[in-house]
Each structure stands twice: as C-alpha cells, then as structure tokens.
Design an enzyme around this catalytic site. Structure first.
Site, PDB file in Angstrom:
ATOM      1  CB  ILE A 116      -0.138  -5.165   0.830  1.00 11.63           C
ATOM      2  CG1 ILE A 116      -0.811  -6.537   0.887  1.00 11.63           C
ATOM      3  CG2 ILE A 116       1.376  -5.291   1.035  1.00 11.63           C
ATOM      4  CD1 ILE A 116      -0.543  -7.341   2.136  1.00 11.63           C
ATOM      5  CE  LYS A 117       4.321   1.519   5.594  1.00 13.23           C
ATOM      6  NZ  LYS A 117       5.619   1.399   6.273  1.00 13.23           N
ATOM      7  CD  GLN A 118       7.117  -4.524   1.194  1.00 19.45           C
ATOM      8  OE1 GLN A 118       7.926  -4.007   1.977  1.00 19.45           O
ATOM      9  NE2 GLN A 118       6.730  -5.799   1.303  1.00 19.45           N
TER      10      GLN A 118
END
Length: 352
Positions: A238-240
């Site tokens: 996940i990229k956040q």
C-alpha cells in the site's frame, strides 16, 4: 549517512521522533518488515509462486536489498499534473531514460512510471532494475479539470515489457470510486495470475473532506480506512501519504468509527498516526510505503529524512519518493534518495 547526521537533519524534532515509544498499538502486535517477509507472510496466502518471486525480487534489489524495506522511485507527474509542471525545473527528465537512470544510480528497489516511460526503454533496463508499471492515471488536460483515475493500458502489456509489478490509484470517497475499485480489482487479479506483484496508491478524494478550512484528506482515520479497503482488493503493498491530522470521520459527521480509535489507537504524535495506517494494512502483513511529497527546495532533504524516520518507526516498509529527487540536479537527486535509504539501513533508528 550516520545516525548523528540523521539527528542533525531532524533538528529540534530529533528527540521527539527518535525517542518516542508507541503505547497505542505496541510493535509486538505488528508484522514488521524483515528479510524473510515473503516467507513469513505471503507463502501463507493465495499468491502463486511467480508472484512470490516478484515480491522477493523487489525486496532483494538495490541498496535496501535484504533489509525488508523498499525504496521506490516514482514518476507519473507528467500525466497526473503536466509535463511542464513536473519537468520544467529539470528538463532532462522529459527523456524517460534519465528517469530510469536516476533510479539505477540511486540503488532503488524499483522504478515506478507510466506505460510510455517504461515501455520505450524496456529492452535496455527491464533486466537491470524492477519495473512497476502505473496502469491508471488522472488525465489532467480536460477542461474543466476533473479527478478520475482511468486505465491507460493493459496488465498484459505491463507483463510483456518485463514488469515485476503493477501499480494503480483509487480515489476513495470520490463519485467514481466504485468503478475504479472494480477495474483495479480485476486488474490486480490478472496481475497475480501472471505473477506480478500489486501496489495500490490509496488516496482519498472528495471536496467535502475539507471542513471549516481544515483538510482531512490525509487524516489518520480516513487514510487508515483507505488502506483497509486497499488490502481488501488484494494489494501486496500500500502506498499512502503520511497523515497530517486525525478526526476526519468526526469532522465530516459521516460513516462509522469508534471513540477508541481516538482514545486508544492514536495520539497526535506523527508516528502514532502513521502506525494506525500500518494497523489497517492487516497489522503490517501488507507493507505500507509512504510518499515523499512535493519539492519545496532547501528543506527537501530534512523533510525526506523526517518522513522516512516516521514511516520506519511506525512499522512501515519504506518510501516512494519522486519530486524531491527529480526536480533538482541529477547528483542531488541521487543523494536525497540515498539519504532516505540510509534511515532504513541505520540500526539505531528502531521501530517505536
């Protein structure tokens, strides 16, 4: 970069960030990044052998290879913003080869970019550095501007160019999010069938997420839920964006939350807020990488190192940093990426 240099760059926040102990969600309750991450986590999953190999390739490449952490160089701003706004500060990056060269020279785990950028140089570089093909974008030339991620190519095309992984963005909270999650869910399923890893940019997007002048697009509770939706779509990473505040659910007076989120699971400390993002990634089973944000000039090095310290101490898996690197001279871009990598290599910077 030494521990003392990291402390120097953190400035007056050094003790605040380096000495913090997280008492909300203890690190013992998380699955933390490690060299055997694939064996501990993904061999128990439904990912096939080819996908396991692709995940291991990402974790084994570059200066962070074997550490359990990732340093990904992303460049899609030529589409998401415009070529002029992205590359005018350093026009050499209109040439796709220089984008890939920077990732190679900096020792990145992978380079993430568009079908066009990676495709036009794939025969020269696909075997030298892992490719992550970003398969959808917000096309920003329409007038008036709109915000809607649409597919720019096929998963099979990414596989044909030798990509190790595909990346995609969903604007959670937008009117188009239902269509986007269906498209990306199907795309990720095919990517896994073909043996590629999947990375999801989990952004929130809705004009109503700004209340009384406060922007809650990066609140810990809303971004945490965006992450939880992303891992449900079977994203492997996940990229956040790093959280900047909290209480989005409360300010917007919508959805469902619990007082315990704010009383027990979070504080106002940036590491605790980021840890809530990690918690929503199946307690860290799915790695969380945070973004480096826009380039602001002289403060970029300190801001990049600060972001890396927050991510690592929260239990995250690494950084994905673009503009702070490519909107400056080539060698300076290498230096700033490697400074971030040094945070993950420094054993004195521990998980809080």
């Amino acid at each position: 970069m030494s521990f003392s240099k990291i402390s120097e760059l953190l400035g007056e926040k050094a003790a605040y960030l380096l000495d913090h102990k997280c008492t909300t969600v203890p690190k013992e309750g998380l699955h933390l990044p490690s060299p055997d991450h694939v064996e501990r986590i993904w061999t128990n999953s439904d990912r096939n052998n080819q996908t396991l190999r692709s995940l291991q390739i990402l974790l084994d490449h570059g200066r962070l290879g074997g550490s359990g952490y990732l340093s990904i160089f992303p460049v899609d701003q030529g589409i998401e913003h415009s070529g002029g706004s992205a590359f005018a500060p350093n026009p050499m990056y209109f040439d796709p080869e220089n984008i890939i060269r920077l990732a190679v020279e900096a020792g990145c785990s992978a380079v993430a970019s568009t079908f066009g950028v990676l495709g036009i140089m794939s025969r020269k570089y696909a075997h030298r550095i892992p490719f992550v093909v970003k398969i959808n974008h917000n096309e920003f030339l329409s007038y008036p501007n709109r915000y809607d991620q649409t597919l720019f190519g096929t998963v099979r095309s990414a596989w044909n160019m030798g990509a190790v992984a595909v990346g995609a963005t969903i604007y959670w909270g937008s009117a188009e999010s239902d269509r986007q999650l269906k498209e990306i869910g199907e795309a990720f399923e095919l990517a896994h069938e073909l043996g590629m890893a999947t990375i999801l940019w989990c952004y929130t997007r809705n004009a109503a997420f700004k209340v009384d002048g406060v922007d809650y697009h990066t609140s810990a509770d809303l971004t945490g839920q965006a992450n939880h939706l992303g891992v449900t779509l079977r994203a492997d990473i996940i990229k956040q964006k790093l959280p900047t505040n909290n209480g989005g659910y409360l300010a917007l007076k919508f959805g469902k939350t619990s007082p315990l989120v704010y009383e027990k699971l979070t504080t106002d400390h940036p590491i605790d807020l980021c840890r809530y993002q990690v918690l929503n990634c199946y307690s860290g089973r799915v790695g969380l990488i945070n973004s480096g944000g826009e380039s602001k000039g002289a403060s970029d090095m300190a801001e990049a190192v600060t972001a890396a310290v927050v991510n690592k101490r929260a239990g995250g898996m690494g950084m994905i940093m673009g503009r702070k690197a490519f909107q400056r001279p080539f060698n300076e871009g290498v230096d700033i990426i490697q400074a971030v990598q040094d945070v993950y290599l420094e054993k004195k910077v521990t998980v809080a």
